[in-house]
Design an enzyme around this catalytic site. Structure first.
Site, PDB file in Angstrom:
ATOM      1  N   GLU A  76     181.740 132.291  27.130  1.00 43.94           N
ATOM      2  CA  GLU A  76     182.456 133.717  27.567  1.00 43.94           C
ATOM      3  C   GLU A  76     181.834 134.704  26.548  1.00 43.94           C
ATOM      4  O   GLU A  76     181.189 135.738  26.975  1.00 43.94           O
ATOM      5  CB  GLU A  76     183.602 133.434  27.874  1.00 43.94           C
ATOM      6  CG  GLU A  76     183.952 132.758  29.056  1.00 43.94           C
ATOM      7  CD  GLU A  76     183.390 132.834  30.552  1.00 43.94           C
ATOM      8  OE1 GLU A  76     182.717 133.898  30.605  1.00 43.94           O
ATOM      9  OE2 GLU A  76     183.495 132.071  31.485  1.00 43.94           O
ATOM     10  N   ARG A  92     178.780 137.312  27.583  1.00 47.18           N
ATOM     11  CA  ARG A  92     179.213 138.934  27.730  1.00 47.18           C
ATOM     12  C   ARG A  92     179.237 139.628  26.588  1.00 47.18           C
ATOM     13  O   ARG A  92     178.748 140.699  26.604  1.00 47.18           O
ATOM     14  CB  ARG A  92     180.809 138.727  28.309  1.00 47.18           C
ATOM     15  CG  ARG A  92     180.968 137.942  29.355  1.00 47.18           C
ATOM     16  CD  ARG A  92     182.331 137.798  30.052  1.00 47.18           C
ATOM     17  NE  ARG A  92     182.782 136.846  30.879  1.00 47.18           N
ATOM     18  CZ  ARG A  92     183.443 136.956  31.856  1.00 47.18           C
ATOM     19  NH1 ARG A  92     184.018 138.138  32.191  1.00 47.18           N
ATOM     20  NH2 ARG A  92     183.788 135.713  32.753  1.00 47.18           N
ATOM     21  N   GLU A 140     176.689 136.491  42.210  1.00 46.77           N
ATOM     22  CA  GLU A 140     175.403 135.647  42.296  1.00 46.77           C
ATOM     23  C   GLU A 140     174.636 136.067  43.676  1.00 46.77           C
ATOM     24  O   GLU A 140     173.309 135.804  43.383  1.00 46.77           O
ATOM     25  CB  GLU A 140     176.047 134.062  42.329  1.00 46.77           C
ATOM     26  CG  GLU A 140     176.559 133.511  41.118  1.00 46.77           C
ATOM     27  CD  GLU A 140     177.739 134.118  40.776  1.00 46.77           C
ATOM     28  OE1 GLU A 140     178.547 134.579  41.506  1.00 46.77           O
ATOM     29  OE2 GLU A 140     178.322 133.974  39.627  1.00 46.77           O
TER      30      GLU A 140
HETATM   31  C1  DMJ Z   1     179.813 135.303  35.058  1.00 49.32           C
HETATM   32  O1  DMJ Z   1     180.554 135.316  33.766  1.00 49.32           O
HETATM   33  C2  DMJ Z   1     178.416 134.567  34.718  1.00 49.32           C
HETATM   34  O2  DMJ Z   1     177.609 135.137  36.052  1.00 49.32           O
HETATM   35  C3  DMJ Z   1     178.498 133.021  34.717  1.00 49.32           C
HETATM   36  O3  DMJ Z   1     177.267 132.416  34.721  1.00 49.32           O
HETATM   37  C4  DMJ Z   1     179.228 132.466  35.954  1.00 49.32           C
HETATM   38  N1  DMJ Z   1     180.445 133.273  36.151  1.00 49.32           N
HETATM   39  C5  DMJ Z   1     180.616 134.630  35.991  1.00 49.32           C
HETATM   40  C6  DMJ Z   1     180.157 135.257  37.545  1.00 49.32           C
HETATM   41  O4  DMJ Z   1     180.636 134.675  38.592  1.00 49.32           O
END
Ligand code: DMJ
Length: 637
Positions: free
Chosen positions: A268, A272, A536
């Protein structure tokens, strides 16, 4: 002090024509003096002056609308505050509506008809045009200029022809095209307005903290690193929100420190924070972001000190220690295989190979492992043995999803030379077709289910909706054309996952009906009815639109944005995830705005509605899994 109010007359002074006499500035003296001077002029002189004044007056009147348009353009044409008031309830329906003219959300504003070619602050524009910047990509962007376009402050080319062309042609087809374009321009503005609303909540109640809790007007901490602010940096840049960006940047410069005794999740924080900082560095050329990226990148490295070199899930970035979760020594497959784009880029920028070497080792091992099903991977991998564990479940959803995404994207990032990634990706797509692809009943929607210990389950996470976009990106890069066909079918399904719900928002997980005689294609279990503002589907809509230019994908994105604004917008600022997408009256707010709503969802919506294919060109950038664009490496050959 204010000067006295002015009188409604024009005073003309002719220097040097005055006789003697002392200067007296009284109003009466000035009036008399002017009148005297006027009378001293010849008839010809007076006529010339009157003629000039009349001419000036006529010019002033005729240019009035242009001037007001221009002034309105400069002030940004603010939208009305509450866009909800004109949103229509979403009626669930099964089949796609024919593409219809979507009513403009708000009255058109003149400033929106033209694409301004001067976006952003002059300071930023100047900086972008300076030579000698350390970033190759940035140089490339800032040097782009051709006869048709001009450089915006973000380095992308805005086509001035496209902005003005249609106005001359009054044919019905062109009128339709113009009105479609007007709608899309408004949708673009609604995205910016939505971002501002989300940002207002964050700023007012959660500034510098990880996530906004918009209902309780407070915040939650995950890593204590200003997650939303960092995730949103490049979105603000792309949306042209310069004030917000500058404010956030000064927080990064003065407040952000990674020297903290906190445990962070490797995946994460990589996608991010490291991804967000690297991307912002590339877009802005500001080394502040590169320095911060190096700092967090090096602090994450202890995660790779494991017996197998498969990284632990958690790192203490202050102490330099790493560990797996308390209950297991396993890591998640998607997590350890979806940090590669970022660490590879960090090595390229720093010329320090350690980052790339660490993540390449993970890929090398996963490539060789037993336990795959036609290229599909299990969900867990052990950090001691380096082997897959809990085998038997194969999904494109949670815990495996971005493994597939990063196979393709590493291949793209590296200039399509690392064939192993492409081969593994192609094999996995075949594995999906063979084992996971089915059609629903009664409407035959193509969906991606799961296999659990040899049994097919018609369960599909919303997370799987990254797949249409990834398949389309592969086809765009020369992979089989049937990937694009599949992408279009799955895109339709993901859209239907929204349209089948009362709120027009997709649940986290759906189950498709496969038996003959079913009356609806999609079922949702009680526990799966939440929506976390995930990106997504709009992410995939962006790719599909970029590659096909089919307007229906924009219309679908607009429908989804309207539903977000109707059911998740919190009046005092921010958006909230909700518990029940099937309850129109009380969708039950969860009181949390995930950072990816700003980092991904709104960014992809903006790019979907933008007419500028050079605004993050997919031939120059590859998006990490958190929507942070990183450069495709220039060819060294
Ligand atoms: C985000 O942190 C990223 O897209 C990850 O690959 C999947 N989950 C979340 C969004 O849904």
């Amino acid at each position: 002090m204010h000067s006295p109010s002015r009188q409604g007359y024009v005073s003309i002074t002719f220097t040097g024509q005055e006789g003697g006499g002392s200067y007296n500035n009284s109003k009466q003296w000035r009036r008399q003096s002017c009148w005297r001077k006027w009378k001293q002029l010849s008839r010809l002189q007076r006529s010339v002056i009157v003629f000039i004044l009349v001419l000036l007056f006529i010019c002033g009147i005729s240019s009035y609308p242009t001037v007001t348009d221009h002034l309105r353009g400069l002030t940004g044409g603010e939208l009305e505050k509450d866009s909800n008031s004109v949103l229509r309830p979403v009626i669930p329906h099964l089949l796609p509506e024919p593409v219809k003219e979507v009513q403009p959300l708000l009255p058109e504003q003149p400033s929106q008809r033209k694409v301004s070619n001067k976006r952003g602050p002059p300071a930023l524009l100047n900086r972008l045009q300076k030579k000698g910047n350390t970033s190759e990509q940035h140089d490339k962007a800032s040097n782009v200029k051709n006869e048709e376009g001009v450089i915006s402050w973000r380095g992308s080319v805005i086509d001035t022809h496209q902005a003005t062309e249609g106005a001359k042609d009054d044919s019905p087809a062109n009128q339709e095209a113009n009105s479609t374009q007007e709608s899309v321009s408004k949708w673009l503005e609604v995205v910016r307005e939505s971002f501002r609303h989300a940002w207002k909540g964050y700023k007012d109640f959660a500034w510098g903290h990880d996530e906004l809790r918009p209902i309780s007007k407070s915040y939650s901490e995950w890593f204590g690193l200003g997650l939303t602010l960092i995730d949103a940096l490049d979105t603000m840049w792309i949306l042209g929100l310069k004030e917000e960006f500058e404010e956030a940047k000064s927080w990064v410069a003065t407040e952000l420190t990674f020297n903290k005794n906190v445990d962070v999740n490797l995946f994460e924080s990589t996608i991010r924070i490291l991804g967000g900082l690297l991307s912002t560095y590339h877009l802005t050329g500001d080394t502040l972001f590169l320095d911060k990226a190096k700092d967090i990148g090096s602090r994450l490295m202890p995660a790779f000190n494991t017996p197998s070199k498969i990284p632990y899930s958690d790192v203490n970035i202050g102490k330099g220690t790493a560990h797996p979760p308390r209950w297991t020594s396993d890591s998640t497959v998607a997590e350890v295989t979806s940090i590669q784009l970022e660490f590879r880029e960090l090595s390229r920028l720093t010329k320090d190979p350690q980052y790339e070497a660490a993540v390449a080792e993970v890929m090398k091992q996963v490539h060789k492992l037993d336990g795959k099903l036609d290229g599909l991977v299990p969900m867990f991998i052990n950090t001691n043995s380096g082997q897959f564990t809990h085998q038997g479940i194969y999904t494109l959803g949670a815990r495996a999803d971005s493994y597939y995404e990063y196979l393709l994207k590493q291949w793209v990032q590296g200039g399509k030379k690392e064939d192993q990634f492409m081969e593994d990706y192609l094999q996995a797509v075949e594995g999906v077709k063979k084992n996971l692809l089915q059609k629903s009943s009664p409407n035959g929607l193509t969906f991606v289910g799961e296999v659990s210990h040899g049994q097919f389950s018609p369960k599909m996470d919303h997370l799987v909706c990254f797949l249409p976009g990834t398949l389309a990106l592969g086809a765009h890069n020369g992979l089989p054309a049937d990937h694009m066909d599949l992408a279009k079918q799955l895109m339709e399904t993901c859209y239907q996952m929204y349209m089948h719900m009362e709120t027009g928002l997709s649940p986290e997980i759906v189950h498709f009906n496969m038996h003959q005689g079913s009356t609806r294609d999609v079922e949702v279990k009680l526990a799966d009815r939440h929506n976390l503002l995930r990106p997504e589907t709009v992410e995939s809509l962006f790719y599909l639109y970029r590659f096909t230019k089919d307007h229906k994908y924009r219309v679908w994105g607009w429908e989804i944005l309207k539903s977000f604004n109707k059911y998740t917008k919190v009046t005092s600022g921010g958006y909230t995830s909700i518990n029940n997408v099937r309850d129109l009256d009380y969708p039950s707010p969860r009181d949390k705005m995930e950072s990816f709503f700003l980092g991904e969802t709104l960014k992809y919506l903006y790019l979907l509605f933008s007419n500028d294919p050079d605004l993050i060109s997919l031939d120059q950038y590859v998006f990490n899994t958190e929507a942070h664009p990183l450069p495709i490496w220039p060819s060294t050959a």
